[in-house]
Design an enzyme around this catalytic site. Structure first.
Site, PDB file in Angstrom:
ATOM      1  N   CYS A 170     -56.620 -38.156 -27.690  1.00 29.24           N
ATOM      2  CA  CYS A 170     -56.634 -39.076 -28.822  1.00 29.24           C
ATOM      3  C   CYS A 170     -58.028 -39.565 -29.192  1.00 29.24           C
ATOM      4  O   CYS A 170     -58.179 -40.241 -30.206  1.00 29.24           O
ATOM      5  CB  CYS A 170     -55.760 -40.290 -28.502  1.00 29.24           C
ATOM      6  SG  CYS A 170     -56.405 -41.243 -27.118  1.00 29.24           S
ATOM      7  N   ASP A 201     -59.724 -41.771 -27.598  1.00 30.38           N
ATOM      8  CA  ASP A 201     -59.969 -43.122 -27.088  1.00 30.38           C
ATOM      9  C   ASP A 201     -60.882 -43.065 -25.865  1.00 30.38           C
ATOM     10  O   ASP A 201     -60.983 -42.036 -25.206  1.00 30.38           O
ATOM     11  CB  ASP A 201     -58.655 -43.802 -26.717  1.00 30.38           C
ATOM     12  CG  ASP A 201     -57.833 -44.156 -27.951  1.00 30.38           C
ATOM     13  OD1 ASP A 201     -58.398 -44.124 -29.056  1.00 30.38           O
ATOM     14  OD2 ASP A 201     -56.650 -44.456 -27.801  1.00 30.38           O
ATOM     15  N   CYS A 238     -56.056 -47.620 -27.351  1.00 25.17           N
ATOM     16  CA  CYS A 238     -54.767 -48.165 -27.774  1.00 25.17           C
ATOM     17  C   CYS A 238     -54.328 -49.336 -26.893  1.00 25.17           C
ATOM     18  O   CYS A 238     -54.897 -49.600 -25.836  1.00 25.17           O
ATOM     19  CB  CYS A 238     -53.715 -47.068 -27.745  1.00 25.17           C
ATOM     20  SG  CYS A 238     -53.182 -46.666 -26.086  1.00 25.17           S
ATOM     21  N   CYS A 289     -52.394 -42.403 -21.875  1.00 25.10           N
ATOM     22  CA  CYS A 289     -53.042 -43.723 -21.952  1.00 25.10           C
ATOM     23  C   CYS A 289     -53.306 -44.232 -20.530  1.00 25.10           C
ATOM     24  O   CYS A 289     -54.361 -44.790 -20.247  1.00 25.10           O
ATOM     25  CB  CYS A 289     -52.169 -44.709 -22.714  1.00 25.10           C
ATOM     26  SG  CYS A 289     -51.535 -44.082 -24.275  1.00 25.10           S
TER      27      CYS A 289
HETATM   28 FE1  FES Z   1     -55.214 -42.933 -26.798  1.00 26.85          FE
HETATM   29 FE2  FES Z   1     -53.318 -44.489 -25.739  1.00 26.85          FE
HETATM   30  S1  FES Z   1     -53.253 -43.419 -27.652  1.00 26.85           S
HETATM   31  S2  FES Z   1     -55.227 -43.933 -24.877  1.00 26.85           S
END
Ligand code: FES
Length: 160
Positions: free
Chosen positions: A35, A37, A64, A108
């Protein structure tokens, strides 16, 4: 709202151990290939019965809500763990009272696990007091993105 979402909301209402730890002994940073992140975790150690244990942990997230909630819980349950115990904690272990992570949220938790493992692998002497300070956000927006250490999250299927 299901039970998992309620627990996420509860954890986010008062996230623990969020922010840079200026006197940390190690720091780990990872990015999720799923993602985009990112998460950074700082660890401070002490000695107990001749073993190195985690005295404190903190985190900074660009990600997130699930990752933030897991990191909040994980940084609490890491206190008092030996480095070896911490090394064996899975993403699901680190989610603690959140319960079973839904399949679409497992990565995540793995972001938190990756930051922890990277920090455990990065145990070294602290940076000098006059060293430039970098925050996760400042490095993301830095003109020198290569300064940011990106570690792919391991696929748990590879451990089977
Ligand atoms: Fe990327 Fe949760 S959607 S860490």
């Amino acid at each position: 709202m299901d039970d998992f979402e309620k627990k996420i909301d509860d954890a986010l209402a008062n996230p623990k151990n969020q922010g840079e730890m200026t006197d940390a002994d190690s720091v780990g940073t990872v990015g999720s290939p799923d993602c985009g992140d990112m998460m950074r975790m700082w660890l401070k150690f002490s000695e107990k019965d001749g073993k190195k244990i985690i005295d404190r942990a903190s985190f900074q997230a660009f990600g997130c809500q699930t990752a933030i909630a897991v990191a909040s819980i994980a940084t609490q349950l890491l206190r008092g763990k030996t480095t070896e115990e911490a090394r064996h904690l899975s993403a699901q272990d680190l989610a603690g009272d959140l319960g079973t992570l839904p399949p679409m949220k497992i990565h995540c938790g793995q972001l938190v696990e990756g930051a922890l493992r990277n920090a455990l692998d990065s145990i070294s002497t602290p940076a000098p007091a006059n060293a430039p300070r970098h925050t996760l956000i400042s490095e993301i927006h830095s003109s020198k993105p290569k300064a940011l250490k990106i570690v792919p999250i391991e696929d748990p299927a590879d451990d089977a």
